[in-house]
Design a protein around this motif. Structure first.
Motif, mmCIF file in Angstrom:
data_model
loop_
_atom_site.group_PDB
_atom_site.id
_atom_site.type_symbol
_atom_site.label_atom_id
_atom_site.label_comp_id
_atom_site.label_asym_id
_atom_site.label_seq_id
_atom_site.Cartn_x
_atom_site.Cartn_y
_atom_site.Cartn_z
ATOM 1 N N LYS A 157 0.804 -1.232 0.000
ATOM 2 C CA LYS A 157 0.000 0.000 0.000
ATOM 3 C C LYS A 157 0.840 1.287 0.000
ATOM 4 C CE LYS A 157 -1.638 -0.050 4.898
ATOM 5 N NZ LYS A 157 -1.023 1.091 5.539
ATOM 6 N N GLY A 169 -1.197 2.083 -3.716
ATOM 7 C CA GLY A 169 -1.206 0.627 -3.768
ATOM 8 C C GLY A 169 -2.035 -0.025 -2.682
ATOM 9 N N TYR A 194 -7.973 -6.896 0.862
ATOM 10 C CA TYR A 194 -6.905 -5.922 0.717
ATOM 11 C C TYR A 194 -6.844 -5.053 1.959
ATOM 12 C CZ TYR A 194 -8.181 -6.680 -4.191
ATOM 13 O OH TYR A 194 -8.501 -7.211 -5.392
ATOM 14 N N HIS A 212 2.858 -2.633 -10.315
ATOM 15 C CA HIS A 212 2.576 -3.682 -9.328
ATOM 16 C C HIS A 212 1.415 -3.277 -8.423
ATOM 17 C CE1 HIS A 212 6.739 -5.805 -9.661
ATOM 18 N NE2 HIS A 212 5.820 -6.423 -10.389
ATOM 19 N N GLU A 213 0.694 -4.293 -7.940
ATOM 20 C CA GLU A 213 -0.503 -4.052 -7.128
ATOM 21 C C GLU A 213 -0.227 -3.182 -5.898
ATOM 22 O OE1 GLU A 213 -3.931 -4.965 -7.315
ATOM 23 O OE2 GLU A 213 -3.223 -5.012 -9.390
ATOM 24 N N ASP A 214 0.968 -3.338 -5.315
ATOM 25 C CA ASP A 214 1.248 -2.529 -4.116
ATOM 26 C C ASP A 214 1.563 -1.079 -4.467
ATOM 27 O OD1 ASP A 214 3.605 -3.503 -5.262
ATOM 28 O OD2 ASP A 214 4.713 -3.441 -3.385
ATOM 29 N N GLY A 248 -2.822 -0.818 -6.928
ATOM 30 C CA GLY A 248 -4.032 -1.567 -6.557
ATOM 31 C C GLY A 248 -5.081 -0.749 -5.818
ATOM 32 N N LYS A 285 -7.966 -2.479 -14.742
ATOM 33 C CA LYS A 285 -8.454 -2.438 -13.369
ATOM 34 C C LYS A 285 -9.658 -1.503 -13.238
ATOM 35 C CE LYS A 285 -5.056 -2.865 -10.475
ATOM 36 N NZ LYS A 285 -5.506 -4.065 -9.759
ATOM 37 N N SER A 341 3.130 -10.087 -14.484
ATOM 38 C CA SER A 341 3.651 -8.763 -14.837
ATOM 39 C C SER A 341 5.157 -8.770 -15.090
ATOM 40 C CB SER A 341 3.323 -7.760 -13.724
ATOM 41 O OG SER A 341 3.934 -8.167 -12.525
ATOM 42 N N SER A 396 -4.685 -12.955 -16.124
ATOM 43 C CA SER A 396 -3.685 -11.901 -15.921
ATOM 44 C C SER A 396 -2.473 -12.137 -16.825
ATOM 45 C CB SER A 396 -3.281 -11.795 -14.450
ATOM 46 O OG SER A 396 -2.658 -12.977 -14.020
#
Lengths: 566, 566
Positions: free
Chosen positions: B24, B41, B54, B78-80, B83, B109, B237, B262
């Motif tokens: 995050k 994130g 999450y 990246h998700e962090d 996201g 997304k 990714s 993905s």
């Protein structure tokens, strides 16, 4: 006198030493009537070069073109980069530009040879720019196992040629000493580097060399465990290492004695230039060592490579004037044997062991790190410089080849990479490069003895090898050329040639051969040629001795001529 | 609404996520009425956060100051780092600036959440400069385990603040993909960096991370030994890795099937942006796999972390629609389990093994390399940027602390280094820095379920933990507030609370407690407060149950009020 076979607008880059070898580095940038020489080192011969003290470049080409040479620029103060200066300066007196630490070492070297008065030595800093008519030279700070290591950028009308000097990327040097100037290197790359010539020493090591910071941590750990005297042996010029050892010793409240002339010089230079900060009151005379308890003494000494005349070897042998090994002593090798020295270092360690000292090895205890960058650092240099053309330098051929492969991985195509030999001439324009010529005189010169000018040729080296293997046979005679008469001899004297010691027959036969060789010469020629006579003696003796013994000793004809006709 | 306690001329730098954690990430630069947000994130919760999908930042402060926010700048996809955008954009609609690859992922997304129409997405390149009223933003290219990783430089009136994003220094990426822009980083350093906020993930690893080139060599070696089908599992990714696998497969003449959404998306994006060059005719539909001999098939699939719903888990379980493990199959994990996933990855490997597949592990076979730089690369970043002030970001606290120590070794004194927590506000001028304030609302928000807005608070998490450990006891009653009467109940229902299942006595006692709790409330208060009533029920039941069983189940009072007086 050779004229380079290149176009007038091309810049030439060539090495007279340093390619295919670790030693006698000498790289030249030539544009029209200007030559910049980078470094002038020696090579320490391997054991097979018997009695040879140094190998230097054959710089006949430079002597012939000495009016073109604008400068010798020195990258750093190691012998393989400055050791040839006393020889070179005898023949070509040009200004030498060097950083402060190397300059201090060069001064000492030239003073010894009485060359200091006539030499023109100019100190440069990282930001110095040298301007000549057609080219200019700038510098960038690197790190190496000696302070003040500089890379050199020669700015030519066709583009910038960068010669890295020896380097590693020590990102965390000790004691606030400067780190590599990444900004300056990146700026060179950004502005465009035509040719990068880069140090290949550790091209076979897939690593990022350890920092001196890391060595420092381990020196501390080692020192913390030692209760008695510490005898610390390292390369004198590795002032970083001296800094770490002295800092740790002072932390423990130890006094510091310095033993060995090159160590004394290095410490004096390091103190003067601010790389070392040992207070005067901490430095003690080696004679005073015994006035302090063992746990309060650090002895810094030379001889980490097992050199027989250096302090540590004499200490180990019990022949040092001031220092004898005593129980509780620990000898710390903050070094690793150079390949050729493994045997002598092992012998030294054995002797120290017998004398009762503890021995702490270098790499084993993490108290040594290479002064050259591994593959990652070579790639980093390539990425910083982004050169159009690349040439691996400073290394044996297999190292140069691996380094070229690394350059490929950073995107430099095969046709832009040049693995060359000493003497090969790379001709460059801003968008082309080709091996255009070869300097015919490039080669090795052997230096025997300590004085300038005692050069030895290749044949001598072969003879010494034979001498060591087969011995020598000398034929002595005095010849009167006027009367065509042998006044004395011939006599045959041998040394180390066992067959002749054991056989009067063979000596008689040899005597006979020489006698007839001389008489036949009298008969066959009107005018006696002394060299021809000698060749005949050698040739006939060789045949005889090989036929009788299967051996080929060195044959030395010593014919003395009297009453020469000329 | 909190006003930062800083001077008007000071620039504030603070994190709302990313400090003390890997996840995050959200860093903000604020000067007067301008805020630049870097990254948004999520954090993937560890197992103890039961049922939480999450964790995101509590960005109350940013919502309150949304008029000041000029941009969200994204470092990589990246998700962090991206996201949280679907959640954040619900509350604050500001322009999002991102490199091409991340932008492609962000679009997907936002489309899923029906947010794409209203979002303002702007693609940036490395050379883009974003100019706002008082600040501007520039970028520099780094390398990471995803393409288009960018570092961010925010140029403020007090100086430049650099946030590196996630990085390693991959000096030899594969397939001619770009390497880090050392020149741009060095130029930032040369022009002066006020604050460097740098990725700390691998601060505990004393190394220079392996290049993808090195992974590529080992993927080739692994592939060369495989005769049957290859099932290649990696992070979708990590397009570098997909490039290496597809290149090697094509060298072997294999067709390529892509499995998992993905992975399909990543390959489509990679192809479109030129990071992958798989010809259309090589890509086959998973349904066609059986038309090709096993040695001519590569299957690239998701699920390398043992995610239960991902392709690889379903293949292993025999529940995948198109692919079943067959003898001779080799599953290549080009990844390493993230710490929390070790168990599920091990279970997955066991299942694959049972199903008859060979398994090739990541690190064990040198077919994985970290996407984050080790200590040497963190030092290199520090040396390139030469910042006045330093703040380690992106890591757990022990990583931040080690990173700060590395900064010390590069010469940044203690008073210029700041290890902070989420919410701490660093106030900077061109020659000062201090932790001046703390954003009170900074904290965690738990997201339960897939839809926006399903946030869960900290108490819920505690309850879920209790639920899982102790079970739940529900007290149900219908209360008529007008007549002060219990119309129905109380009834006691328990789930997972073993003691109550086994004891009618206990149920009766609990029933009794609730009855009297309600009656007492009627007596003691003129006006019934529903929440107070619930609190009383919980409190009395807790005491009873703890006294009788020593346990503390979750207690849920479900009192329904009828005929409320208001």
């Amino acid at each position: 006198m050779q004229k380079l076979n290149i176009n007038n607008n091309e810049v030439a880059f060539y090495a007279l030493g340093g390619l295919g070898e670790i030693g006698k580095n000498m790289y030249c940038v030539q544009f029209q009537d200007e030559i910049i020489v980078i470094d002038c080192g020696v090579l320490f011969p391997e054991d097979e070069l018997l009695g040879v003290d140094y190998v230097i470049q054959d710089y006949t080409y430079l002597v012939e073109n000495k009016d073109k040479i604008k400068a010798i620029v020195i990258t750093h103060g190691h012998e393989d980069h400055i050791g040839g200066l006393p020889f070179f300066l005898q023949q070509v007196n040009v200004p030498i530009y060097s950083g402060p630490f190397a300059l201090s070492l060069i001064k000492g070297k030239l003073e010894e040879k009485h060359l200091l008065r006539t030499a023109e030595l100019i100190e440069v800093q990282e930001d110095t720019i040298l301007k000549f008519n057609k080219m200019s030279v700038s510098f960038f700070r690197t790190t190496h196992s000696i302070p003040d290591a500089l890379g050199v950028a020669v700015h030519t009308p066709q583009g910038t040629i960068v010669e890295t000097g020896d380097f590693k990327f020590d990102l965390t040097p000790v004691g606030g000493l400067p780190s590599p100037n990444l900004q300056k290197m990146a700026a060179l790359g950004e502005n465009g580097v035509l040719l990068l010539a880069s140090d290949s020493t550790n091209a076979e090591r897939p690593e990022f060399s350890k920092s001196e910071q890391w060595v420092d941590v381990h020196i501390r750990r080692v020192f913390e465990k030692i209760k008695g005297r510490i005898i610390f042996a390292s390369f004198a010029s590795n002032v970083y290492r001296l800094r770490e050892a002295s800092d740790e010793a002072m932390r423990q409240g130890r006094m510091i004695a310095v033993v060995g002339r090159s160590m004394e010089n290095a410490i004096a230079a390091g103190q003067e230039l601010g790389y070392l900060n040992i207070p005067e009151e901490v430095l003690i005379d080696p004679n005073e060592i015994n006035s302090y308890p063992p746990e309060k003494v650090l002895i810094m000494c030379t001889g980490s490579q097992g050199e027989p005349m250096a302090a540590l070897s004499r200490i180990a042998a019990g022949t040092h004037r001031q220092i004898t090994i005593q129980p509780g002593d620990t000898v710390v090798f903050s070094s690793n044997p150079i390949p050729g020295n493994t045997t002598s270092v092992n012998q030294l360690i054995n002797k120290l062991d017998e004398a009762g000292a503890e021995v702490v090895h270098g790499y084993l205890n993490n108290i040594h790190a290479s002064g050259h960058g591994g593959q990652l650092e070579q790639e980093l240099m390539l990425r910083l410089m982004k050169p159009k053309f690349f040439m691996p330098i400073h290394g044996e051929f297999r190292m140069l080849e691996v380094h070229s492969k690394l350059a490929e991985l950073t995107g430099i195509p095969k046709e832009n990479r040049f693995t060359m030999e000493n003497g090969d001439v790379l001709a460059l324009t801003k968008d082309s490069a080709r091996i255009a010529d070869h300097i015919e005189t490039a080669g090795d010169v052997y230096i025997d003895g300590r004085d300038v000018g005692d050069s030895v040729g290749n044949p001598e080296i072969r003879e010494r090898r034979l001498l060591s293997e087969e011995g020598v046979v000398t034929a002595i005679a005095v010849v009167d050329l006027k009367d065509h008469q042998i006044v004395a001899g011939p006599d045959i004297v041998s040394r180390g040639f066992v067959y002749m010691h054991e056989s009067q027959e063979l000596i008689k036969a040899a005597n006979h051969e020489v006698f007839w060789a001389i008489l036949n010469t009298f008969k066959s020629r009107k005018k006696i040629d002394e060299r021809a006579l000698n060749r005949t003696i050698v040739s006939r003796l060789q045949k005889l001795l090989y036929a009788q013994t299967g051996r080929r000793p060195v044959i030395i004809p010593m014919v003395t001529i009297i009453n020469n006709e000329d």
